[in-house]
Design a protein around this motif. Structure first.
Motif, PDB file in Angstrom:
ATOM      1  N   MET A   1      -7.008 -29.980   4.992  1.00  0.00           N
ATOM      2  CA  MET A   1      -6.647 -28.637   4.553  1.00  0.00           C
ATOM      3  C   MET A   1      -7.030 -28.447   3.089  1.00  0.00           C
ATOM      4  O   MET A   1      -6.720 -29.305   2.260  1.00  0.00           O
ATOM      5  N   PRO A   2      -7.695 -27.383   2.791  1.00  0.00           N
ATOM      6  CA  PRO A   2      -8.107 -27.205   1.400  1.00  0.00           C
ATOM      7  C   PRO A   2      -6.942 -26.740   0.537  1.00  0.00           C
ATOM      8  O   PRO A   2      -5.987 -26.158   1.032  1.00  0.00           O
ATOM      9  N   ASP A   3      -7.054 -27.007  -0.760  1.00  0.00           N
ATOM     10  CA  ASP A   3      -6.133 -26.366  -1.688  1.00  0.00           C
ATOM     11  C   ASP A   3      -6.485 -24.888  -1.727  1.00  0.00           C
ATOM     12  O   ASP A   3      -7.555 -24.480  -1.312  1.00  0.00           O
ATOM     13  N   SER A   4      -5.607 -24.109  -2.257  1.00  0.00           N
ATOM     14  CA  SER A   4      -5.844 -22.679  -2.266  1.00  0.00           C
ATOM     15  C   SER A   4      -7.093 -22.360  -3.055  1.00  0.00           C
ATOM     16  O   SER A   4      -7.274 -22.821  -4.164  1.00  0.00           O
ATOM     17  N   ALA A   5      -7.970 -21.580  -2.462  1.00  0.00           N
ATOM     18  CA  ALA A   5      -9.168 -21.184  -3.180  1.00  0.00           C
ATOM     19  C   ALA A   5      -8.913 -19.989  -4.085  1.00  0.00           C
ATOM     20  O   ALA A   5      -9.191 -20.043  -5.282  1.00  0.00           O
ATOM     21  N   PRO A   6      -8.344 -18.885  -3.534  1.00  0.00           N
ATOM     22  CA  PRO A   6      -8.209 -17.717  -4.401  1.00  0.00           C
ATOM     23  C   PRO A   6      -7.188 -17.969  -5.494  1.00  0.00           C
ATOM     24  O   PRO A   6      -6.111 -18.493  -5.227  1.00  0.00           O
ATOM     25  N   ARG A   7      -7.543 -17.656  -6.703  1.00  0.00           N
ATOM     26  CA  ARG A   7      -6.631 -17.846  -7.817  1.00  0.00           C
ATOM     27  C   ARG A   7      -6.058 -16.507  -8.233  1.00  0.00           C
ATOM     28  O   ARG A   7      -6.778 -15.580  -8.516  1.00  0.00           O
ATOM     29  N   ARG A   8      -4.749 -16.409  -8.245  1.00  0.00           N
ATOM     30  CA  ARG A   8      -4.151 -15.219  -8.825  1.00  0.00           C
ATOM     31  C   ARG A   8      -3.839 -15.520 -10.272  1.00  0.00           C
ATOM     32  O   ARG A   8      -3.772 -16.660 -10.683  1.00  0.00           O
ATOM     33  N   ARG A   9      -3.650 -14.457 -11.026  1.00  0.00           N
ATOM     34  CA  ARG A   9      -3.306 -14.670 -12.416  1.00  0.00           C
ATOM     35  C   ARG A   9      -1.940 -15.349 -12.460  1.00  0.00           C
ATOM     36  O   ARG A   9      -0.963 -14.874 -11.886  1.00  0.00           O
ATOM     37  N   LEU A  10      -1.867 -16.462 -13.120  1.00  0.00           N
ATOM     38  CA  LEU A  10      -0.641 -17.242 -13.124  1.00  0.00           C
ATOM     39  C   LEU A  10       0.086 -17.045 -14.435  1.00  0.00           C
ATOM     40  O   LEU A  10      -0.485 -17.211 -15.508  1.00  0.00           O
ATOM     41  N   GLY A 642       5.003 -22.910  -7.960  1.00  0.00           N
ATOM     42  CA  GLY A 642       5.138 -21.495  -8.310  1.00  0.00           C
ATOM     43  C   GLY A 642       6.562 -20.976  -8.293  1.00  0.00           C
ATOM     44  O   GLY A 642       6.799 -19.804  -8.003  1.00  0.00           O
ATOM     45  N   GLU A 643       7.531 -21.803  -8.689  1.00  0.00           N
ATOM     46  CA  GLU A 643       8.932 -21.443  -8.456  1.00  0.00           C
ATOM     47  C   GLU A 643       9.428 -20.302  -9.336  1.00  0.00           C
ATOM     48  O   GLU A 643      10.476 -19.725  -9.039  1.00  0.00           O
ATOM     49  N   ASP A 644       8.714 -19.970 -10.402  1.00  0.00           N
ATOM     50  CA  ASP A 644       9.176 -18.861 -11.233  1.00  0.00           C
ATOM     51  C   ASP A 644       8.627 -17.517 -10.783  1.00  0.00           C
ATOM     52  O   ASP A 644       8.873 -16.499 -11.424  1.00  0.00           O
ATOM     53  N   GLY A 645       7.870 -17.506  -9.685  1.00  0.00           N
ATOM     54  CA  GLY A 645       7.298 -16.260  -9.214  1.00  0.00           C
ATOM     55  C   GLY A 645       8.252 -15.500  -8.302  1.00  0.00           C
ATOM     56  O   GLY A 645       9.452 -15.794  -8.220  1.00  0.00           O
ATOM     57  N   THR A 646       7.700 -14.505  -7.671  1.00  0.00           N
ATOM     58  CA  THR A 646       8.407 -13.788  -6.614  1.00  0.00           C
ATOM     59  C   THR A 646       7.428 -13.674  -5.452  1.00  0.00           C
ATOM     60  O   THR A 646       6.241 -14.001  -5.594  1.00  0.00           O
ATOM     61  N   VAL A 647       7.909 -13.195  -4.325  1.00  0.00           N
ATOM     62  CA  VAL A 647       7.003 -12.989  -3.200  1.00  0.00           C
ATOM     63  C   VAL A 647       5.949 -11.958  -3.583  1.00  0.00           C
ATOM     64  O   VAL A 647       4.764 -12.096  -3.251  1.00  0.00           O
ATOM     65  N   GLU A 648       6.369 -10.953  -4.333  1.00  0.00           N
ATOM     66  CA  GLU A 648       5.457  -9.879  -4.707  1.00  0.00           C
ATOM     67  C   GLU A 648       4.470 -10.343  -5.787  1.00  0.00           C
ATOM     68  O   GLU A 648       3.328  -9.882  -5.828  1.00  0.00           O
ATOM     69  N   GLN A 649       4.910 -11.234  -6.685  1.00  0.00           N
ATOM     70  CA  GLN A 649       4.050 -11.738  -7.765  1.00  0.00           C
ATOM     71  C   GLN A 649       4.090 -13.256  -7.783  1.00  0.00           C
ATOM     72  O   GLN A 649       4.747 -13.878  -8.623  1.00  0.00           O
ATOM     73  N   PRO A 650       3.379 -13.882  -6.856  1.00  0.00           N
ATOM     74  CA  PRO A 650       3.437 -15.341  -6.774  1.00  0.00           C
ATOM     75  C   PRO A 650       2.761 -16.003  -7.976  1.00  0.00           C
ATOM     76  O   PRO A 650       1.782 -15.483  -8.504  1.00  0.00           O
ATOM     77  N   GLN A 651       3.303 -17.129  -8.394  1.00  0.00           N
ATOM     78  CA  GLN A 651       2.678 -17.908  -9.466  1.00  0.00           C
ATOM     79  C   GLN A 651       1.853 -19.052  -8.908  1.00  0.00           C
ATOM     80  O   GLN A 651       1.159 -19.739  -9.653  1.00  0.00           O
ATOM     81  N   SER A 652       2.003 -19.313  -7.616  1.00  0.00           N
ATOM     82  CA  SER A 652       1.190 -20.325  -6.947  1.00  0.00           C
ATOM     83  C   SER A 652       0.892 -19.811  -5.557  1.00  0.00           C
ATOM     84  O   SER A 652       1.717 -19.090  -4.955  1.00  0.00           O
ATOM     85  N   THR A 653      -0.280 -20.158  -5.043  1.00  0.00           N
ATOM     86  CA  THR A 653      -0.584 -19.844  -3.650  1.00  0.00           C
ATOM     87  C   THR A 653      -0.947 -21.128  -2.905  1.00  0.00           C
ATOM     88  O   THR A 653      -1.592 -21.090  -1.859  1.00  0.00           O
ATOM     89  N   TRP A 654      -0.526 -22.270  -3.483  1.00  0.00           N
ATOM     90  CA  TRP A 654      -0.821 -23.565  -2.862  1.00  0.00           C
ATOM     91  C   TRP A 654       0.089 -23.784  -1.665  1.00  0.00           C
ATOM     92  O   TRP A 654       1.281 -23.451  -1.762  1.00  0.00           O
ATOM     93  N   PRO A 655      -0.387 -24.329  -0.562  1.00  0.00           N
ATOM     94  CA  PRO A 655      -1.702 -24.967  -0.393  1.00  0.00           C
ATOM     95  C   PRO A 655      -2.739 -24.108   0.332  1.00  0.00           C
ATOM     96  O   PRO A 655      -3.879 -24.550   0.463  1.00  0.00           O
ATOM     97  N   ASN A 656      -2.368 -22.916   0.804  1.00  0.00           N
ATOM     98  CA  ASN A 656      -3.268 -22.212   1.712  1.00  0.00           C
ATOM     99  C   ASN A 656      -3.787 -20.885   1.197  1.00  0.00           C
ATOM    100  O   ASN A 656      -4.397 -20.122   1.944  1.00  0.00           O
ATOM    101  N   GLY A 657      -3.478 -20.553  -0.070  1.00  0.00           N
ATOM    102  CA  GLY A 657      -4.046 -19.338  -0.616  1.00  0.00           C
ATOM    103  C   GLY A 657      -3.233 -18.096  -0.357  1.00  0.00           C
ATOM    104  O   GLY A 657      -3.675 -16.997  -0.682  1.00  0.00           O
ATOM    105  N   ASP A 658      -2.052 -18.235   0.252  1.00  0.00           N
ATOM    106  CA  ASP A 658      -1.255 -17.024   0.506  1.00  0.00           C
ATOM    107  C   ASP A 658       0.070 -17.076  -0.262  1.00  0.00           C
ATOM    108  O   ASP A 658       0.286 -16.320  -1.189  1.00  0.00           O
ATOM    109  N   PHE A 659       0.970 -17.959   0.100  1.00  0.00           N
ATOM    110  CA  PHE A 659       2.239 -18.085  -0.603  1.00  0.00           C
ATOM    111  C   PHE A 659       2.530 -19.575  -0.776  1.00  0.00           C
ATOM    112  O   PHE A 659       1.992 -20.403  -0.026  1.00  0.00           O
ATOM    113  N   PRO A 660       3.331 -19.936  -1.788  1.00  0.00           N
ATOM    114  CA  PRO A 660       3.541 -21.367  -2.035  1.00  0.00           C
ATOM    115  C   PRO A 660       4.396 -22.020  -0.947  1.00  0.00           C
ATOM    116  O   PRO A 660       5.363 -21.431  -0.466  1.00  0.00           O
ATOM    117  N   ARG A 661       4.024 -23.235  -0.571  1.00  0.00           N
ATOM    118  CA  ARG A 661       4.766 -23.992   0.447  1.00  0.00           C
ATOM    119  C   ARG A 661       4.946 -25.433  -0.032  1.00  0.00           C
ATOM    120  O   ARG A 661       3.972 -26.194  -0.087  1.00  0.00           O
TER     121      ARG A 661
END
Ligand code: FEO
Ligand code: CA
Ligand code: CA
Length: 677
Positions: A1-10, A642-661
């Motif tokens: 499984m790849p690490d998240s490719a798309p990077r959001r502004r963190l 990404g624990e300081d984010g929110t669902v609406e503004q995630p700080q991490s999208t690892w491991p799949n590029g959508d939401f942190p898991r």
């Protein structure tokens, strides 16, 4: 499984007391660092006050140590006792510090996610549906925030992973979440189901060191433990009035375990999983009986003001979490829990003989005469180090007998004394004239199964109010004792002291030598005659953590221009060569880069040459680690990406590029070399 490719502004992590993020403090510890440290005892930081308890030491069976301690009976763990190199050295190039939203490993290594939050665990469990979560599904799926990881190889080439699910980050689990008071009741039930632990069957990928989840077939060992799973209270305090409640008038059965942080494995193959910051799940302390309040307060449970504010509010779905109605319920959490991963019907046991505190981990060694010693830390600023030594001997192959070992024995707390003049320990981290932070120590007995050694305490009171009993015998206040691990090569025992920014220069002592200790340090214990059953020991501080350019750091005298920066040591393990592996929790807030897995030789001429083996995704702490017996795989568990984010503004999208898991990851050398070699 790849690490998240798309990077959001963190967004940058907000540094908090102790180096953790704001959200870690709130959700994991209930903002522990923002309250006064619960230990307000007058215990000296060092002293020579020997109590009445000590004078009775000579009557203890556990004090009878045979000469010629076995050099073979070292700790259990992944690594077998093998012929180790005289001068072990780590053969990889350090991963550079970074803030990437990815797992990064050294050149020559690769990694793969093994199992993620929400993956089906119990056969028949549904696939994860982030937007359609239910408690009924979560009870059968992999839980949140993986911490302790252990591994048992099965005969068929497969393996079992045990993983702790320490706590939940509701802010990134549920869209629009604000707090427990406003939460939907189903969200609270989901959070309860996402706590606890998981047992999952995994299989090797080809002939590599990579592992993946088994997703079909019987999977008879797969199991979820949650905050509602029935568990048995065992040992001398079981059934005591302190543990009885309206729902359990016998005081012998508890529902669930909470905030299980690290752990250990026993020589007989069971898992010890440790309840840590259980205090934050209880409300209503202001309504508890007045005589109970000081005991609640010593464990960090609020007893005045709005005790419901900021809490997950489990009491809204289960009244037992309200101490104004059920003041004894909190006495039923804060234990070492034993689970047999090979027995799917095993009812988890809360072992009261090992005491009640904010248990971080529990790791074992066999004593010279064949009994079991368990080393344990109480992770709070200015709290203590403990050891349990069983009354009975370990019997190889006898599961029924070994299931009784942790119910009788002696519980000790540590007192450490430095060997340098107190005026040479000024809190700056400067070494004393003898060139070493070192000294001697004593294991002070608190009780055995039938006798209390603490004036004014019954055995049950020692085991339920262990912090107060340890206060009474003059234990040494430490800088947040986290994991313990014994070297499989030398038998020396290591403890991670993660940090304590509250220690003042006046409170600095040789075992906790740095004031405002933001970066933590490592303690090395050598038991007398190298016997885990001894009641006296020597100790050293081999590593004082931080940026090596910081003069307050120390790496056993090794050239600091050649070592990596490290902060907030937390979980530990060893490889078969006797190198210590250190996972961190707090580098983002103290060194401005992601948490990591480091490794360092602790014997030979490279002692202190610390390197960084892996870094974890943005906002995560590094948990695990576990090195398999064949030394071909290390498992790590990036917790709370990404624990300081929110669902609406995630700080991490690892491991799949959508939401942190939160997930468990396997790392291996692509040419099959042993990890770290
Ligand atoms: Fe859960 Fe002490 O770390
Ligand atoms: Ca010294
Ligand atoms: Ca920890």
């Amino acid at each position: 499984m790849p690490d998240s490719a798309p990077r959001r502004r963190l967004l940058p992590l907000i540094s908090h007391a102790g180096g953790r993020s704001r959200t870690t403090c709130r959700f994991r510890c209930g903002d522990a660092c923002f309250h006064e440290a619960p230990n307000t005892s007058a215990n000296e930081y060092f002293g020579d006050v020997f109590t009445a308890a000590l004078s009775r030491r000579n009557v203890l069976r556990a004090g009878a140590v045979s000469a010629g301690a076995s050099a073979l009976a070292f700790g259990v763990g992944a690594a077998p006792a093998t012929a180790a190199p005289r001068n072990p050295r780590l053969g990889f190039t350090s991963v550079a510090p970074n803030t990437a939203d990815a797992v990064t490993v050294p050149q020559g290594y690769d990694h793969r996610v093994v199992v993620r939050w929400g993956d089906p665990v119990v056969p028949g469990a549904p696939e994860f549906d982030f937007a359609g979560q239910t408690a009924e599904a979560q009870e059968r799926q992999f839980g949140y925030n993986c911490d302790y990881v252990s591994f048992v190889e099965l005969d068929n080439g497969r393996g079992l992973l045990w993983v702790n699910h320490e706590y939940t980050n509701e802010n990134i689990m549920f869209a629009g979440y604000s707090d427990g008071a406003a939460a939907d009741l189903e969200q609270i039930r989901i959070s309860m189901a996402a706590h606890g632990g998981s047992i999952v069957e995994i299989e090797r990928v080809g002939r590599t060191g990579a592992w993946k989840l088994v997703t079909s077939g019987r999977r008879r060992y797969n199991r979820r433990i949650t905050a509602s799973t029935p568990m048995r209270l065992t040992g001398p305090a079981a059934g005591d009035a302190l543990l009885r409640t309206a729902a359990d008038p016998e005081g012998t059965e508890v529902l669930g375990m909470l905030n299980n942080c690290s752990g250990g494995m026993t020589p007989w193959g069971t898992v010890l999983t440790c309840e840590e910051n259980f205090n934050q799940y209880f409300v209503g302390g202001e309504g508890a009986p007045e005589d109970v309040k000081p005991k609640l307060r010593r464990y960090g449970i609020a007893v005045q003001g709005d005790t419901r504010a900021g809490n997950r509010r489990f009491d809204r779905v289960d009244e037992r979490f309200d101490l104004s109605k059920h003041p004894n319920e909190a006495n039923r959490f804060g234990y070492v829990v034993e689970i047999d991963p090979l027995d799917p019907d095993y009812q988890p046991r809360k072992r009261t003989m090992l005491g009640r505190f904010k248990h971080e981990a529990a790791n074992t060694r066999i004593t010279a005469d064949g009994r079991v010693a368990v080393y344990m830390g109480d992770d709070e600023r200015f709290d203590y180090i403990y050891k349990f030594v069983s009354e009975k001997r370990y019997r190889k192959g006898s599961r029924r007998h070994n299931d009784t070992l942790l119910d009788s024995g002696t519980l000790y707390v540590a007192k450490l004394t430095g060997n340098s003049p107190a005026e040479e320990i000024d809190g700056s981290g400067a070494l004393p004239e003898d060139g070493e932070f070192d000294g001697s120590g004593t294991w002070i007995p608190l009780c055995d199964a039938t006798t209390s050694y603490v004036d004014g305490f019954t055995v049950a009171e020692v085991l339920v109010h262990t912090r107060l009993a340890a206060d009474a015998v003059g234990a040494t206040k430490m800088d947040r004792p986290e994991d313990f691990e014994a070297s499989p090569v030398t038998g020396k025992v290591y403890c991670a002291l993660t940090n304590n920014s509250s220690r003042t220069p006046e409170q600095a002592d040789e075992a906790n030598p740095r004031a405002n200790n933001r970066y933590g340090h490592i303690l090395e214990i050598t038991e007398r005659r190298n016997d885990a059953g001894a009641t006296a020991f020597g100790w050293k501080v081999p590593v004082v953590c931080g940026d090596p350019e910081d003069p307050s750091t120390y790496f056993s005298g090794y050239d600091k221009s050649k070592v990596a920066a490290i902060s907030s040591p937390d979980n530990l393990t060893f490889d078969a060569s006797g190198n210590l592996w250190i996972a961190t929790d707090g580098q983002p807030g103290t060194l401005d880069h992601n948490d990591a897995l480091h490794a360092v030789p602790v014997e030979g001429k490279y002692r202190g040459e610390l390197k960084t083996f892996a870094t974890v995704p943005y906002g995560a702490e590094c948990c695990g680690p576990f090195i398999t017996e064949d030394q071909k795989t290390v498992f790590i568990a990036p917790q709370h990406p990404g624990e300081d984010g929110t669902v609406e503004q995630p700080q991490s999208t690892w491991p799949n590029g959508d939401f942190p898991r939160p997930s468990v990851v396997s790392i291996w050398h692509t040419r099959g070399r042993k990890i770290g070699s």
